[in-house]
Scaffold this active site. Structure first.
Site, PDB file in Angstrom:
ATOM      1  N   ARG A   5       0.112 -11.391   3.988  1.00  0.00           N
ATOM      2  CA  ARG A   5       0.389 -10.191   4.799  1.00  0.00           C
ATOM      3  C   ARG A   5      -0.847  -9.297   4.828  1.00  0.00           C
ATOM      4  NH1 ARG A   5       4.928 -10.888   1.960  1.00  0.00           N
ATOM      5  NH2 ARG A   5       4.599  -9.153   0.533  1.00  0.00           N
ATOM      6  N   HIS A  65      -6.989 -12.161  -1.335  1.00  0.00           N
ATOM      7  CA  HIS A  65      -6.733 -12.029  -2.777  1.00  0.00           C
ATOM      8  C   HIS A  65      -7.680 -12.947  -3.549  1.00  0.00           C
ATOM      9  CE1 HIS A  65      -2.879  -9.728  -2.951  1.00  0.00           C
ATOM     10  NE2 HIS A  65      -2.788 -10.141  -1.705  1.00  0.00           N
ATOM     11  N   CYS A 103      -6.902  -6.498  -0.496  1.00  0.00           N
ATOM     12  CA  CYS A 103      -5.676  -6.477   0.305  1.00  0.00           C
ATOM     13  C   CYS A 103      -5.142  -5.043   0.422  1.00  0.00           C
ATOM     14  CB  CYS A 103      -4.636  -7.453  -0.249  1.00  0.00           C
ATOM     15  SG  CYS A 103      -3.309  -7.799   0.917  1.00  0.00           S
ATOM     16  N   GLU A 125      -8.358 -13.001  -6.564  1.00  0.00           N
ATOM     17  CA  GLU A 125      -7.891 -13.253  -7.936  1.00  0.00           C
ATOM     18  C   GLU A 125      -6.862 -14.374  -8.028  1.00  0.00           C
ATOM     19  OE1 GLU A 125      -4.719 -10.761  -6.160  1.00  0.00           O
ATOM     20  OE2 GLU A 125      -6.890 -10.889  -5.921  1.00  0.00           O
ATOM     21  N   SER A 165       0.803  -1.233   0.000  1.00  0.00           N
ATOM     22  CA  SER A 165       0.000   0.000   0.000  1.00  0.00           C
ATOM     23  C   SER A 165       0.834   1.281   0.000  1.00  0.00           C
ATOM     24  CB  SER A 165      -1.003   0.011   1.156  1.00  0.00           C
ATOM     25  OG  SER A 165      -0.349  -0.071   2.401  1.00  0.00           O
TER      26      SER A 165
END
Length: 192
Positions: free
Chosen positions: A135, A170, A79, A172, A49
């Protein structure tokens, strides 16, 4: 056909494109601010981020993304993308986009649990969705008009507030595209 953008500055971009296409929608990798006008909804992918924020500042994305939201277009943060959408981040004075009325904590599952998979019941999506956590952040608290969609070990890991959708995991990274399909359906509803 709806066009779904994936913010292509950093992170799991290709995997989101594959998931969008598997759901029969058109995917557009967004690398320039001008491209935002071409899409109906936007996914902000997982990644890191603070790095993503630096790149968003560098390429002038912050204000255009807020404008995209003001136009009522749906946004889905996964995320790190969830952290980007949040109004409050634990331990930080300022949010990134500050669009979704949630407080998030970064890397909240601890170093020893850097990555794991968990079966989740996600409201309106699936009873048996495998969430891949890397994470991962989690949602500490939500505003009054935020709908909690999923929890894991009493932590909120997916939520929706109107046009905004966010999750800690996630979606994807597996072949289960139901979470992506849920977002595409949100986008279709705004176009009707």
């Amino acid at each position: 056909m709806v066009k779904i953008g994936v913010l292509g500055l950093q992170g799991a971009v290709r995997e989101h494109v594959r998931s969008i296409e598997a759901c029969g929608a058109e995917a557009v990798v967004i690398k320039k601010v001008e491209q935002l006008t071409q899409i109906d909804g936007l996914i902000i992918p997982g990644g890191e981020s603070t790095t993503m924020r630096r790149l968003m500042d560098k390429y002038g994305f912050i204000e255009p993304l807020k404008q995209f939201a003001r136009e009522g277009k749906p946004m889905f943060g996964t995320c790190a993308g969830l952290i980007i959408l949040a109004k409050k981040i634990v331990g930080y004075d300022e949010p990134h986009l500050g669009l979704m009325d949630i407080t998030v904590e970064r890397n909240s599952f601890g170093r020893q649990r850097e990555s794991f998979e968990a079966s989740l019941a996600i409201k309106g999506v699936a009873d048996d969705f495998i969430g891949v956590f890397i994470r991962a952040p989690h949602i500490v608290s939500v505003g009054a008009d935020v709908d909690v969609l999923a929890t894991y070990e009493d932590r909120i890991v997916a939520a929706r507030q109107g046009q905004f959708l966010g999750c800690s995991f996630h979606p994807e990274l597996t072949d289960d595209h139901r979470m992506t399909q849920y977002f595409i359906n949100m986008v279709k509803e705004t176009k009707e």
